[in-house]
Design a protein around this motif. Sequence first.
Motif, PDB file in Angstrom:
ATOM      1  N   THR A 506      17.159  20.829  -5.013  1.00 34.99           N
ATOM      2  CA  THR A 506      17.828  20.094  -3.746  1.00 34.99           C
ATOM      3  C   THR A 506      18.150  18.742  -4.488  1.00 34.99           C
ATOM      4  O   THR A 506      18.884  18.268  -4.147  1.00 34.99           O
ATOM      5  N   ARG A 507      17.322  18.448  -5.653  1.00 30.67           N
ATOM      6  CA  ARG A 507      17.592  16.892  -5.702  1.00 30.67           C
ATOM      7  C   ARG A 507      18.909  16.912  -6.737  1.00 30.67           C
ATOM      8  O   ARG A 507      19.832  16.137  -6.348  1.00 30.67           O
ATOM      9  N   THR A 508      19.279  18.082  -7.555  1.00 31.64           N
ATOM     10  CA  THR A 508      20.483  18.184  -8.042  1.00 31.64           C
ATOM     11  C   THR A 508      21.782  18.117  -7.255  1.00 31.64           C
ATOM     12  O   THR A 508      22.870  17.339  -7.425  1.00 31.64           O
ATOM     13  N   ALA A 509      21.657  19.117  -6.124  1.00 32.63           N
ATOM     14  CA  ALA A 509      22.707  19.215  -5.101  1.00 32.63           C
ATOM     15  C   ALA A 509      22.702  17.829  -4.461  1.00 32.63           C
ATOM     16  O   ALA A 509      23.856  17.676  -4.239  1.00 32.63           O
ATOM     17  N   VAL A 510      21.870  17.049  -4.138  1.00 35.12           N
ATOM     18  CA  VAL A 510      22.058  15.749  -3.228  1.00 35.12           C
ATOM     19  C   VAL A 510      22.763  14.812  -4.358  1.00 35.12           C
ATOM     20  O   VAL A 510      23.502  14.111  -3.906  1.00 35.12           O
ATOM     21  N   ARG A 511      22.217  14.597  -5.570  1.00 37.74           N
ATOM     22  CA  ARG A 511      22.962  13.645  -6.514  1.00 37.74           C
ATOM     23  C   ARG A 511      24.318  14.135  -6.655  1.00 37.74           C
ATOM     24  O   ARG A 511      25.226  13.160  -6.581  1.00 37.74           O
ATOM     25  N   TYR A 512      24.706  15.452  -6.861  1.00 36.58           N
ATOM     26  CA  TYR A 512      25.976  15.666  -7.329  1.00 36.58           C
ATOM     27  C   TYR A 512      26.709  15.559  -5.940  1.00 36.58           C
ATOM     28  O   TYR A 512      28.017  14.994  -6.229  1.00 36.58           O
ATOM     29  N   ALA A 513      26.342  15.946  -4.983  1.00 39.61           N
ATOM     30  CA  ALA A 513      27.032  15.846  -3.562  1.00 39.61           C
ATOM     31  C   ALA A 513      27.185  14.354  -3.303  1.00 39.61           C
ATOM     32  O   ALA A 513      28.508  14.119  -2.962  1.00 39.61           O
ATOM     33  N   LEU A 514      26.381  13.790  -3.679  1.00 39.29           N
ATOM     34  CA  LEU A 514      26.654  12.015  -3.313  1.00 39.29           C
ATOM     35  C   LEU A 514      27.701  11.357  -4.282  1.00 39.29           C
ATOM     36  O   LEU A 514      28.601  10.817  -3.895  1.00 39.29           O
ATOM     37  N   ASN A 515      27.740  11.821  -5.450  1.00 37.82           N
ATOM     38  CA  ASN A 515      28.719  11.506  -6.625  1.00 37.82           C
ATOM     39  C   ASN A 515      30.082  11.980  -6.091  1.00 37.82           C
ATOM     40  O   ASN A 515      31.041  11.409  -6.487  1.00 37.82           O
ATOM     41  N   ARG A 516      29.997  13.239  -5.238  1.00 35.49           N
ATOM     42  CA  ARG A 516      31.540  13.360  -4.838  1.00 35.49           C
ATOM     43  C   ARG A 516      31.879  12.794  -3.621  1.00 35.49           C
ATOM     44  O   ARG A 516      32.952  13.212  -2.953  1.00 35.49           O
ATOM     45  N   GLY A 517      30.957  12.168  -2.894  1.00 36.73           N
ATOM     46  CA  GLY A 517      31.115  11.420  -1.671  1.00 36.73           C
ATOM     47  C   GLY A 517      30.948  12.069  -0.434  1.00 36.73           C
ATOM     48  O   GLY A 517      30.873  11.795   0.898  1.00 36.73           O
TER      49      GLY A 517
END
Length: 863
Positions: A506-517
């Motif tokens: 969940t943490r990595t999905a959130v961080r990456y998703a945020l980095n993609r906008g």
Amino acid sequence: MIIKIVLNPKAVLHRATPLTTDKDWALEDRLFVLNVQNIDGIKRIFTERGIPYQDTTTSVVTQDPNNNVIVLTHNLNPVSEQHPAPGARNKLDQQQRRKKIGVLTSGGDASGMNACVRSVVLYGISKGCDVYAVYEGYQGLVDGGDYIRKMDWRSVTGYLSIGGTSIGTARCMAFKTREGRLLAAQNLIKNGIDSLIVCGGDGSLTGADVFRSEWSGLVSELLKADRITKEEASIFKHLTIVGLVGSIDNDMSSTDITIGAVTSLHRICEAVDSVDTTALSHSRAFVIEVMGRHCGWLALMAGIATGADFVFIPERPPSEEDWETAMCKVARRHRELGKRKTIIIVAEGALDRNLKAIKVDHIKDILCDRLGLDTRVTILGHTQRGGSPCAFDRILGTVQSVAAVDAVLASTPDKPSPMIGMNNNQVTTKPLMDAVKLTHEGAAAIESRNFDRALELRDPQFLDELKVFNVATILDDNSIYLPEHQQLTIAILHIGAPAGGMNSATRTAVRYALNRGHTVYGVANGFSGLVRGCFEKLDWMGVDGWTTCGGSLLGTNRAVPGKDVDMGMVAFQLQKYEIQALMLVGGFEAYASLVELDKVRSEYPSLCIPISLIPATVSNNVPGTDFSLGCDTSLNVIVAASDAIVQSAQSSRRRVFVIEVQGGRSGFLAVEGGLAVGACAIYIPEEGIHLPRLQGDVQFLKGLYDTDNPEKSEGRVILRTEGVSNTYTTEVISEILEDEGGARFDSRTAVLGHIQQGNTPSPLDRIRASRLAIHSIEFFEKHTCDALDHAQSICEEAPLELCTNDDSIAVIGLCGVEVHARSIKELLPGTDMKNRKAQEDWWQRDRSLVDILSGRSYFSSIE
Ligand code: ADP
């Protein structure tokens, strides 16, 4: 115990005098060959009663009162080709056929080397070979004498749980000289050893290959100098060498992983997790140096698994000349987002683009001077080598060594020396020298600044893992933002029982998703929370520290849509929050949810979005993946608990523990756990439990305890999967064993229960979670991109129905080391919905090994 052998009087050949002990009785023309199971028990009785016998490990040769020669052998087929009965051939032929295998550990020690030695010894003996341990690596080979010792079944008791190598390792200069290798050859020949299994790093394996390539020259030289006889030179014309890669660095080409690397990663992550709390308390920065020589595997994996802010590795130096500024920018951004700690992980071989070493003290000075951070340096050093091997290394060492013995038995003089590797979760055999050459090429590529080539030569997932770290951690600078119309609203929910790695994913999905906008909602308590509208936006700091947390921080629930909660309500809530992609993290209930959602997609436009499942369950029973999140954590809990139980059983003398493990209708934990702890039996749902099986186990245990040294009984464990039988419960089995064991042994139970979900996820679970999370977000983007581009091109809002194709609802799983998205339609035909698992399990291939290595065919009661 009574052994009574009655021979047909007509067949009996009376000899006037007994054979003398200087003769090999097995070479007599006429023998009575009897197949027995408990050779060790027979030897013990013969010794106790003073009955003379000759010992050939798999056979006992004795004479009856009429001086007939009786051979008692535990080879299943006493006259088979592979294991000829003693006396079946002439002596020279026999010596050529009966393999005498030497095993040694060399170079830097690595946890899991003991699992290799144990497995070579036990599997080798079970295959009818004689196995010798060469102590102190090549030094022992050069020195000979007591350094070369014949091993028996009991010699390796307890080896699985011991770190390092119990037969010793050394760096040996003498072996690098021809004179040294000449001595080594002489010692091998004098001990009758014709095959050598070497467990070590690239140096040790290079040495092994040099030795083999020179062998015939060494033999001629020894013969010429009268250091061996003509007969010996003729018998030992060829030397078989097989390599096993034991190294914490994971720097060997042609294998995905080396024995010892994952245990080392465990030690690093434990240390970084500990440093984390002090860094957080004092708002400090820590610069941590880890081992790995010229390889950045340990540093990169530790970076992913601990959520570090920056890593330095040799294969991919920072792209900027001024890397100090680039690093400070990342650290500053993370601080500005609210982080109270900064963790930088540095491989000991880290370099900048100009091949200048990047040193921890320099990094510390930069962080202090430029960012004003209170910075400390921690060099982990040799703690990284030590400690009991993790489950992964025990299993890896065990299965690879079995393959090594098989490679010895299959070897021919014309075949190049093989190296046993692991590729895509399969044990492989590749030419040793090719692997060594490629490994050296990797080091040379770095030296010549050909970093792309160096990365190519690492294990295939290395590049993917590097990307995982970068896109989730350092590219939070808008550089990988998608155009606004492609930015999604994503919901994540956890389903089923908690499993280690759910939070990391969940943490990595959130961080990456945020980095993609993208925008991400966390949904509390699975589908039952979803239907109640428990949506909460997750931001960058909201998931900080989640990588290392076990359980489910979102909250998890078993409810399946369409069964336990209303499907219409699910669709309504997704529409209300304008969810454009749904990520489920969970076990078989999550899989069942995927099936239900797939069925009704045509009825609900808001379900026509990409839906992914990241498998997370200790049972490892979700179709579409080799490993689910949580199963490695669970195996490590089982290993730690079983080690403690074995210790208790050992101290109590003559006690067997029946340990109940989880797994539902899947025997994964019992089989792989059984291999990792050296269980003497396992009960799995795939086989069930029947009375004849229990009777066989009782006999087997009696045989084991009968042949134990009474003063030094082994602690023994049996693993039983919880769902294997309603009748033969853990208690019932234990009571049966207790009753039947009589004075020989007693029995106790241990039910591990929910502790198997683990407290802290294992490094492998954290890394797998991060990879699957990144691939899951990529999966969403792939399936929405066209629809969003189309809407943009005709100046419309994003449609509710983003995708309907079958591929857009899938399990994101591991196929070997590769990540694959496999649609529910593709997986369903291979799913056993009743037993909640895939119809085929890759781990069944290890099932028989548990029995072979427990000695099931070697020991058994001879009552
Ligand atoms: P590792 O196996 O961990 O890479 P080393 O490189 O130190 O460790 O090698 C271990 C041992 O292997 C050396 O001490 C030496 O005895 C032997 N060895 C290494 N390279 C050679 C070589 N080229 N020829 C013969 N022996 C070698």
